[in-house]
Scaffold this active site. Structure first.
Site, PDB file in Angstrom:
ATOM      1  N   ASP A  24       0.776  -1.237   0.000  1.00 62.11           N
ATOM      2  CA  ASP A  24       0.000   0.000   0.000  1.00 62.11           C
ATOM      3  C   ASP A  24       0.811   1.292   0.000  1.00 62.11           C
ATOM      4  OD1 ASP A  24      -1.928  -1.959   0.247  1.00 62.11           O
ATOM      5  OD2 ASP A  24      -2.468  -1.459   2.301  1.00 62.11           O
TER       6      ASP A  24
ATOM      7  N   LYS B 171      -6.941  -4.369  -2.768  1.00 63.37           N
ATOM      8  CA  LYS B 171      -7.445  -5.102  -1.609  1.00 63.37           C
ATOM      9  C   LYS B 171      -8.318  -4.179  -0.770  1.00 63.37           C
ATOM     10  CE  LYS B 171      -3.392  -4.567   1.452  1.00 63.37           C
ATOM     11  NZ  LYS B 171      -3.942  -3.945   2.613  1.00 63.37           N
TER      12      LYS B 171
ATOM     13  N   CYS C 164      -2.240  -2.915   8.475  1.00 55.87           N
ATOM     14  CA  CYS C 164      -1.941  -3.804   7.340  1.00 55.87           C
ATOM     15  C   CYS C 164      -0.690  -4.639   7.552  1.00 55.87           C
ATOM     16  CB  CYS C 164      -1.825  -2.994   6.053  1.00 55.87           C
ATOM     17  SG  CYS C 164      -3.379  -2.169   5.604  1.00 55.87           S
TER      18      CYS C 164
END
Length: 136
Positions: A20, A80, A111
Site C-alpha cells: 500500500d 485489496k 496492514c
C-alpha cells in the site's frame, strides 16, 4: 533447506511484499519518502535475485495508485479491501518453495501487523524491513 528453517531468507524460497505505498498516504505517513526509497532498493535487489514481488493497493479507487518512485510500474498491483495482504497473495503463497516473506509498506499498526500475523499462522518466516515500514 536448513537455512530456511533458521529464518534466513534465500532467493529461491522468498517473496517480497510491498504493501500500500500509495499517493494518498504521501503526506500523512511518517518518513514516507525514506520508506519508499528503502522499499525501492529492496525491489531492485529482489529483481536482481529473481525473488517474486507482490504489490498491493488498499482501495486504489479512493487512495490512489502506487507511488511512481517505488519503481513498480511494470508489476501487477493487486487491489485489496482487507488489512492483510495474505488474501491477495494466495497464488504466491501456494508455492511450497516459499518459506520467507520480506515485508515493506504502511500502515504498521494495521496492514503490516495483520499480514505478519496471517503469515506466521501459515508457518512462514516473516522479515519486516524496519526502515521500510511506517504509520501515521
Amino acid at each position: 533447506m536448513a537455512a530456511a528453517r533458521l529464518g534466513r531468507p534465500l532467493p529461491g524460497s522468498s517473496v517480497l511484499f510491498l504493501c500500500d505505498l500509495q499517493e494518498r498516504f504521501r503526506s500523512s505517513i511518517a518518513a514516507f519518502p525514506q520508506i519508499v526509497a528503502v522499499a525501492a532498493r529492496m525491489l531492485q535487489g529482489c529483481r536482481i535475485l529473481g525473488v517474486p514481488v507482490l504489490v498491493t493497493e488498499q482501495r486504489p479507487d479512493v487512495l490512489g495508485p502506487t507511488v511512481p518512485e517505488l519503481g513498480a510500474q511494470d508489476l501487477p498491483r493487486i487491489p485489496k479491501t482487507a488489512f492483510s495482504m495474505v488474501g491477495a497473495a494466495a497464488p504466491l503463497l501456494g508455492d511450497p518453495k516459499i518459506r520467507s516473506v520480506l515485508l515493506c509498506g504502511i500502515e504498521a499498526q494495521a496492514c503490516i501487523l495483520q499480514t505478519v500475523l496471517d503469515l506466521l499462522e501459515r508457518g512462514l518466516d516473516v522479515h519486516v524491513v524496519a526502515d521500510a515500514v511506517s504509520s501515521r
